[in-house]
Design a protein around this motif. Structure first.
Motif, PDB file in Angstrom:
ATOM      1  N   VAL A   1      33.924  35.723  48.685  1.00 53.64           N
ATOM      2  CA  VAL A   1      34.843  36.378  47.746  1.00 53.64           C
ATOM      3  C   VAL A   1      34.073  36.935  46.557  1.00 53.64           C
ATOM      4  CG1 VAL A   1      36.795  36.012  46.181  1.00 53.64           C
ATOM      5  CG2 VAL A   1      36.782  34.927  48.444  1.00 53.64           C
ATOM      6  N   TYR A   2      33.149  36.127  46.028  1.00 53.81           N
ATOM      7  CA  TYR A   2      32.438  36.555  44.820  1.00 53.81           C
ATOM      8  C   TYR A   2      31.389  37.616  45.133  1.00 53.81           C
ATOM      9  CZ  TYR A   2      34.832  32.650  42.607  1.00 53.81           C
ATOM     10  OH  TYR A   2      35.787  31.784  42.124  1.00 53.81           O
ATOM     11  N   ASN A   3      30.852  37.611  46.336  1.00 54.47           N
ATOM     12  CA  ASN A   3      29.955  38.697  46.721  1.00 54.47           C
ATOM     13  C   ASN A   3      30.725  40.015  46.797  1.00 54.47           C
ATOM     14  OD1 ASN A   3      27.793  36.940  46.887  1.00 54.47           O
ATOM     15  ND2 ASN A   3      27.940  36.674  49.106  1.00 54.47           N
ATOM     16  N   ILE A   4      31.941  39.965  47.333  1.00 55.76           N
ATOM     17  CA  ILE A   4      32.792  41.169  47.388  1.00 55.76           C
ATOM     18  C   ILE A   4      33.140  41.627  45.972  1.00 55.76           C
ATOM     19  CG2 ILE A   4      35.107  41.984  48.033  1.00 55.76           C
ATOM     20  CD1 ILE A   4      34.841  40.142  50.532  1.00 55.76           C
ATOM     21  N   LEU A   5      33.452  40.663  45.107  1.00 54.57           N
ATOM     22  CA  LEU A   5      33.787  40.996  43.714  1.00 54.57           C
ATOM     23  C   LEU A   5      32.607  41.684  43.036  1.00 54.57           C
ATOM     24  CD1 LEU A   5      35.554  38.575  41.235  1.00 54.57           C
ATOM     25  CD2 LEU A   5      33.613  39.936  40.513  1.00 54.57           C
TER      26      LEU A   5
ATOM     27  N   VAL B   1      40.359  39.012  47.255  1.00 53.78           N
ATOM     28  CA  VAL B   1      39.691  39.990  48.119  1.00 53.78           C
ATOM     29  C   VAL B   1      40.613  41.193  48.354  1.00 53.78           C
ATOM     30  CG1 VAL B   1      38.819  40.415  50.448  1.00 53.78           C
ATOM     31  CG2 VAL B   1      38.174  38.323  49.235  1.00 53.78           C
ATOM     32  N   GLY B   2      41.877  40.904  48.625  1.00 55.09           N
ATOM     33  CA  GLY B   2      42.815  41.998  48.857  1.00 55.09           C
ATOM     34  C   GLY B   2      42.941  42.909  47.656  1.00 55.09           C
ATOM     35  N   ALA B   3      43.010  42.331  46.472  1.00 52.27           N
ATOM     36  CA  ALA B   3      43.162  43.136  45.261  1.00 52.27           C
ATOM     37  C   ALA B   3      41.927  43.992  45.003  1.00 52.27           C
ATOM     38  CB  ALA B   3      43.433  42.220  44.071  1.00 52.27           C
ATOM     39  N   ILE B   4      40.745  43.398  45.090  1.00 51.24           N
ATOM     40  CA  ILE B   4      39.514  44.136  44.809  1.00 51.24           C
ATOM     41  C   ILE B   4      39.309  45.259  45.830  1.00 51.24           C
ATOM     42  CG2 ILE B   4      36.998  43.960  44.664  1.00 51.24           C
ATOM     43  CD1 ILE B   4      38.460  42.694  42.302  1.00 51.24           C
ATOM     44  N   GLU B   5      39.515  44.940  47.092  1.00 50.43           N
ATOM     45  CA  GLU B   5      39.299  45.958  48.127  1.00 50.43           C
ATOM     46  C   GLU B   5      40.328  47.081  48.027  1.00 50.43           C
ATOM     47  OE1 GLU B   5      39.134  43.772  51.793  1.00 50.43           O
ATOM     48  OE2 GLU B   5      36.977  43.390  51.579  1.00 50.43           O
ATOM     49  N   ALA B   6      41.588  46.742  47.757  1.00 51.78           N
ATOM     50  CA  ALA B   6      42.621  47.773  47.652  1.00 51.78           C
ATOM     51  C   ALA B   6      42.372  48.682  46.458  1.00 51.78           C
ATOM     52  CB  ALA B   6      44.000  47.117  47.552  1.00 51.78           C
TER      53      ALA B   6
ATOM     54  N   PRO C   1      48.882  23.942  39.150  1.00 50.37           N
ATOM     55  CA  PRO C   1      48.823  23.822  37.693  1.00 50.37           C
ATOM     56  C   PRO C   1      47.529  24.314  37.056  1.00 50.37           C
ATOM     57  CG  PRO C   1      48.336  21.715  38.698  1.00 50.37           C
ATOM     58  CD  PRO C   1      48.644  22.641  39.834  1.00 50.37           C
ATOM     59  N   VAL C   2      46.431  24.454  37.845  1.00 51.18           N
ATOM     60  CA  VAL C   2      45.154  24.791  37.219  1.00 51.18           C
ATOM     61  C   VAL C   2      44.496  26.005  37.867  1.00 51.18           C
ATOM     62  CG1 VAL C   2      44.695  22.458  36.361  1.00 51.18           C
ATOM     63  CG2 VAL C   2      43.929  23.091  38.672  1.00 51.18           C
ATOM     64  N   ASN C   3      45.290  26.821  38.567  1.00 49.17           N
ATOM     65  CA  ASN C   3      44.776  28.051  39.175  1.00 49.17           C
ATOM     66  C   ASN C   3      43.576  27.800  40.089  1.00 49.17           C
ATOM     67  OD1 ASN C   3      46.630  29.974  37.993  1.00 49.17           O
ATOM     68  ND2 ASN C   3      45.647  29.500  36.043  1.00 49.17           N
ATOM     69  N   ALA C   4      43.653  26.719  40.860  1.00 49.10           N
ATOM     70  CA  ALA C   4      42.556  26.352  41.747  1.00 49.10           C
ATOM     71  C   ALA C   4      42.315  27.437  42.795  1.00 49.10           C
ATOM     72  CB  ALA C   4      42.863  25.020  42.434  1.00 49.10           C
ATOM     73  N   SER C   5      41.083  27.480  43.271  1.00 51.38           N
ATOM     74  CA  SER C   5      40.666  28.565  44.171  1.00 51.38           C
ATOM     75  C   SER C   5      41.030  28.259  45.621  1.00 51.38           C
ATOM     76  CB  SER C   5      39.153  28.787  44.055  1.00 51.38           C
ATOM     77  OG  SER C   5      38.458  27.581  44.356  1.00 51.38           O
ATOM     78  N   GLY C   6      42.315  28.024  45.873  1.00 52.77           N
ATOM     79  CA  GLY C   6      42.787  27.765  47.223  1.00 52.77           C
ATOM     80  C   GLY C   6      42.726  29.002  48.099  1.00 52.77           C
ATOM     81  N   HIS C   7      43.077  28.827  49.368  1.00 44.20           N
ATOM     82  CA  HIS C   7      42.967  29.917  50.340  1.00 44.20           C
ATOM     83  C   HIS C   7      43.775  31.140  49.924  1.00 44.20           C
ATOM     84  CE1 HIS C   7      43.956  31.919  54.304  1.00 44.20           C
ATOM     85  NE2 HIS C   7      42.641  31.954  54.286  1.00 44.20           N
ATOM     86  N   ALA C   8      44.994  30.931  49.436  1.00 40.53           N
ATOM     87  CA  ALA C   8      45.831  32.066  49.040  1.00 40.53           C
ATOM     88  C   ALA C   8      45.205  32.843  47.893  1.00 40.53           C
ATOM     89  CB  ALA C   8      47.223  31.573  48.657  1.00 40.53           C
ATOM     90  N   VAL C   9      44.556  32.137  46.965  1.00 37.27           N
ATOM     91  CA  VAL C   9      43.880  32.814  45.853  1.00 37.27           C
ATOM     92  C   VAL C   9      42.712  33.638  46.375  1.00 37.27           C
ATOM     93  CG1 VAL C   9      42.488  32.439  43.775  1.00 37.27           C
ATOM     94  CG2 VAL C   9      44.604  31.143  44.116  1.00 37.27           C
ATOM     95  N   ARG C  10      41.946  33.051  47.282  1.00 37.41           N
ATOM     96  CA  ARG C  10      40.777  33.759  47.806  1.00 37.41           C
ATOM     97  C   ARG C  10      41.197  35.031  48.556  1.00 37.41           C
ATOM     98  NH1 ARG C  10      39.680  28.410  49.384  1.00 37.41           N
ATOM     99  NH2 ARG C  10      39.717  28.907  51.627  1.00 37.41           N
ATOM    100  N   VAL C  11      42.211  34.893  49.395  1.00 33.91           N
ATOM    101  CA  VAL C  11      42.716  36.056  50.129  1.00 33.91           C
ATOM    102  C   VAL C  11      43.250  37.104  49.152  1.00 33.91           C
ATOM    103  CG1 VAL C  11      44.523  36.853  51.711  1.00 33.91           C
ATOM    104  CG2 VAL C  11      43.220  34.782  52.240  1.00 33.91           C
TER     105      VAL C  11
ATOM    106  N   PRO D   1      50.270  50.788  43.487  1.00 32.49           N
ATOM    107  CA  PRO D   1      51.446  50.316  42.753  1.00 32.49           C
ATOM    108  C   PRO D   1      51.280  48.872  42.312  1.00 32.49           C
ATOM    109  CG  PRO D   1      51.881  50.335  45.111  1.00 32.49           C
ATOM    110  CD  PRO D   1      50.542  50.983  44.931  1.00 32.49           C
ATOM    111  N   ASP D   2      52.012  48.535  41.218  1.00 38.98           N
ATOM    112  CA  ASP D   2      52.028  47.148  40.795  1.00 38.98           C
ATOM    113  C   ASP D   2      52.656  46.306  41.888  1.00 38.98           C
ATOM    114  OD1 ASP D   2      51.141  48.262  38.519  1.00 38.98           O
ATOM    115  OD2 ASP D   2      52.894  47.777  37.288  1.00 38.98           O
ATOM    116  N   GLY D   3      52.288  45.054  41.966  1.00 41.87           N
ATOM    117  CA  GLY D   3      52.940  44.180  42.930  1.00 41.87           C
ATOM    118  C   GLY D   3      52.121  42.968  43.275  1.00 41.87           C
ATOM    119  N   VAL D   4      52.575  42.266  44.281  1.00 41.65           N
ATOM    120  CA  VAL D   4      51.969  41.007  44.682  1.00 41.65           C
ATOM    121  C   VAL D   4      50.916  41.258  45.747  1.00 41.65           C
ATOM    122  CG1 VAL D   4      52.406  38.766  45.738  1.00 41.65           C
ATOM    123  CG2 VAL D   4      54.038  39.713  44.115  1.00 41.65           C
ATOM    124  N   VAL D   5      49.754  40.678  45.592  1.00 39.28           N
ATOM    125  CA  VAL D   5      48.722  40.682  46.617  1.00 39.28           C
ATOM    126  C   VAL D   5      48.594  39.240  47.066  1.00 39.28           C
ATOM    127  CG1 VAL D   5      46.337  41.179  47.180  1.00 39.28           C
ATOM    128  CG2 VAL D   5      47.529  42.580  45.485  1.00 39.28           C
ATOM    129  N   GLY D   6      49.045  38.900  48.270  1.00 39.44           N
ATOM    130  CA  GLY D   6      49.155  37.502  48.654  1.00 39.44           C
ATOM    131  C   GLY D   6      50.315  36.897  47.886  1.00 39.44           C
TER     132      GLY D   6
END
Length: 697
Positions: free
Chosen positions: A85-89, A40-45, A27-37, A2-7
């Motif tokens: 993260v990028y290896n998983i991607l 990974v959650g989106a790709i794996e799901a 402001p610049v979509n930096a690769s912080g911890h929440a983005v990394r999590v 389903p559509d929705g929020v991952v993290g």
């Protein structure tokens, strides 16, 4: 799925048989911890459910991921780290296309490299700027970019840190397609093309390349010669050299090279410079209401005035240039024209913008032409009488809300302001030559400067793309006050036995682009001569005078490059030491009964830097500079201090206050008047604190 929020910052939207994964971390979509999590959650799901046939990753807002989250700098890393993260991607069974827009920098570009296809919005840019902060691309960039675009392109991007147009990147093979459109719509259409087979996908890790390691050895040697103090460019080459190995092995080499760079003092200095440039204007004085500046007047068409006018024109501000004589005015206009033509040749502006800038330049011979401008910058001869006369006239001519600024390098801004009936409108704007190139702007606060006038100075610095630093009034403000002190040390070194060329070579070996005598020749030795004469009446009789040698050089009419002769001879080719200066040095030593002694290069650097740090410490202690980092930024952006050392007070922390106190006390045995321990260093040595602690405070 389903559509929705991952993290919290990554959302997944399923449209038919494709999924759109959006990163929204302003402001610049930096690769912080929440983005990394979230990634990974989106790709794996999505892979677990296997309900879609393609995934497109895009970013909300004005840019694709523009690098690491600076809020995490200096903190322990949290799993998953970006390389994982990028290896998983890349390992995703469902093909992934990255849709880049704005600026995809560092980890953002590496995300694209790890995807199975790369699409960019036209006009966007990509880059690997890690080299600029003492690091190297550490999330697969040194392994995947050579596989896609070749070793030469990967070396260029990684070692220069430059931002590359996506059109250039596509030509090199780093991007598969450049399209028009908004990111979300492009992401949908590209994912659908992946499903249809019209946008091919592949795993970058499965591309094999051959590397000419002999050629890389030559590049490594040339890089070491060019940047002998820096570790990270060599480590970057080492990592790229491993790109002909299986990617798992290459990534191990990259990771170790990255960790090696993290432990270097150069990385610490460059990080300090990176954050300091942003923090220097993060002060209350820079954030208040400002006055509207839509036009500028510049008084003086000499080198400095022409440079200031050029800087304003480059920023899109109309300029009225005032000179007292037609010849000077014509010369100023010619200099500005040449400066703008140089900007065109360097790709900084188009021919059409150059012509528009020149059309907005209004030359004038009377101050009355400044009646309607919003800001006046006076850049005339460094004479208090002349400046007071000009500001008295401006008081009567300029409109009530105009900002009146002096480009004085040394003189008392309060005294200048007293020549007007509106001292609140007056401040110092100390540009550095060449003013259209040098990024430093000292913003000098007079005792009556209005808050909105001061804030306007910072707004102007930002518009001119300069680093604005707040300074209080004293002789020379921050930079030139400190310079005047350590210039004495340079003079003492030459009086006591070193040659000007040895002093220059020692400091260039430390990392300065030019030694102090070469800098003096470049700036014009007559400037320092004029200052010494101005201050002669107030010189402390106990001071050991170090100006006899440069005074006599100037008395001969040798002012440096502009006269073809100074400490060095400029007769074509590289400058060579002026043998007549050696004669002057011998004469002065003999007159003063000085028996010359030898100095090692290390001793020269130690004394010179200790002198610089001593006065810099006093500047912080008496409040002329707000914080130690303000001093550091002044020297990084105005005085050629080696960026990888972070600035004089950052460098001081690498030595420690106790060591500095011990040095000064040792030197004081020779000259107790010049070498005096600042109280602030005594306190820091006693309590174990640092200048970095003062920055935090």
């Amino acid at each position: 799925m389903p559509d929705g929020v991952v993290g919290e910052v990554v959302t997944t939207e399923v449209v038919g048989d494709v999924a759109l994964v959006c990163i929204d971390n302003p402001p610049v979509n930096a690769s912080g911890h929440a983005v990394r999590v979230g990634l990974v959650g989106a790709i794996e799901a999505l892979n677990a459910e296997a309900g879609v046939k393609a995934i497109a990753i895009w970013c909300a807002g004005r840019t694709f991921m523009a690098g690491a989250d600076i809020r995490e700098f200096g903190k322990p890393s949290k799993e998953p780290v970006l390389p994982e993260v990028y290896n998983i991607l890349e390992a995703s069974e469902i093909p992934v296309v990255a849709v880049m827009h704005g600026t995809a920098l560092g980890g953002g570009f590496e995300l694209g490299l790890a995807a199975h296809a790369r699409v960019a919005i036209a006009g966007s840019k990509v880059g690997l700027p890690e080299v600029l902060i003492g690091l190297l691309p550490g999330a697969g960039g040194t392994q995947r970019l050579p596989r896609l675009a070749g070793v030469d392109f990967a070396l260029d991007m990684s070692l220069s840190g430059r931002q590359v147009s996506v059109e250039e990147a596509q030509a090199a093979g780093a991007i598969d397609r450049v399209v028009e459109g908004n990111p979300r719509d492009v992401a949908l259409s590209m994912a659908q093309e992946v499903v249809a087979g019209t946008l091919p996908t592949r795993r970058t890790s499965e591309i094999s390349i051959e590397i000419d390691h002999t050629a890389l050895d030559g590049i490594r040697a040339a890089t070491q010669k060019k940047s002998p103090h820096l570790v990270n460019p060599l480590k970057c080459i080492d990592a790229i050299a491993a790109a002909d190995q299986p990617i798992a092995e290459g990534l191990k080499v990259e990771r170790q090279c990255f960790l090696d760079c993290m432990e270097t003092p150069q990385r610490a200095g460059l990080i300090h410079a990176f954050f300091g440039e942003r923090a220097v204007s993060n002060i209350p004085e820079a954030k208040g209401e400002t006055r509207d500046i839509q036009s500028v007047g510049v008084i003086g068409g000499g080198t400095m005035g022409s440079g200031i006018a050029t800087a304003c024109l480059l920023a899109g501000l109309p300029v009225t240039l005032v000179e007292v004589a037609q010849e000077g005015l014509d010369r100023g206009v010619a200099t500005i024209t040449k400066n703008l033509e140089g900007a065109v040749s360097r790709g900084k502006m188009s021919e059409a913008k150059k012509e528009a800038a020149l059309a907005s330049l209004s030359p004038a011979l009377e101050l009355d032409a400044l009646a309607d401008v919003d800001l006046v910058i006076e850049a005339v001869f460094e004479d208090m009488g002349v400046k007071r006369e000009i500001f008295g006239k401006l008081d009567a001519i300029c409109k009530p809300d105009a900002v009146l600024a002096s480009n004085t390098s040394y003189l008392d801004v309060n005294e200048i302001a007293e020549s007007t009936s509106r001292p609140g409108d007056v401040l110092g704007l100390h540009f550095f030559s060449p003013a259209h190139v040098m990024r430093l702007l000292e913003i000098v606060q007079g005792k009556q400067t209005a808050p909105d006038v001061l804030a306007t100075g910072f707004a102007l610095a930002k518009r001119l793309r300069k680093v604005g630093v707040l300074a209080q009034v004293c002789d020379g403000f921050i930079g030139n006050r400190i310079l005047a002190h350590y210039a004495l040390c340079s003079g003492y070194l030459v009086l006591d036995g070193a040659s000007p060329a040895q002093v220059d070579a020692a400091l260039e070996g430390f990392g300065f682009a030019m030694g102090p005598h070469k800098v003096g020749d470049l700036a014009g030795l007559d400037i320092g001569w004029m200052t010494r004469k101005r201050k002669a009446a107030t010189r402390d009789p106990a001071e050991r005078y170090a100006g006899q040698i440069p005074d006599r050089i100037c008395e001969n009419g040798w002012f440096g490059r502009k006269t073809g002769k100074g400490y060095y001879l400029y007769e074509g080719g590289a400058p060579v030491p002026n043998p007549e200066v050696a004669t002057i040095i011998d004469e002065v030593r003999a007159e003063q009964g000085i028996t010359p002694k030898s100095f090692t290069d290390d001793e020269i650097v130690e004394r010179y830097m200790t002198a610089m740090i001593s006065e810099a410490a006093r500047v912080v202690e008496d409040g002329t500079a707000k914080r130690p980092l303000d001093v550091d930024m002044v020297f990084l952006f105005g005085y050629g201090f080696p960026r990888f050392r972070g600035g004089p007070l950052h460098y001081a922390d690498t030595l420690g206050a106790a060591e500095l106190v011990a040095r000064i006390e040792r030197y004081a045995e020779e000259d107790p008047h010049y070498w005096q321990v600042p109280d602030i260093l005594h306190r820091m040595a006693a309590d174990g604190t640092s200048f970095a602690d003062l920055n935090k405070g």
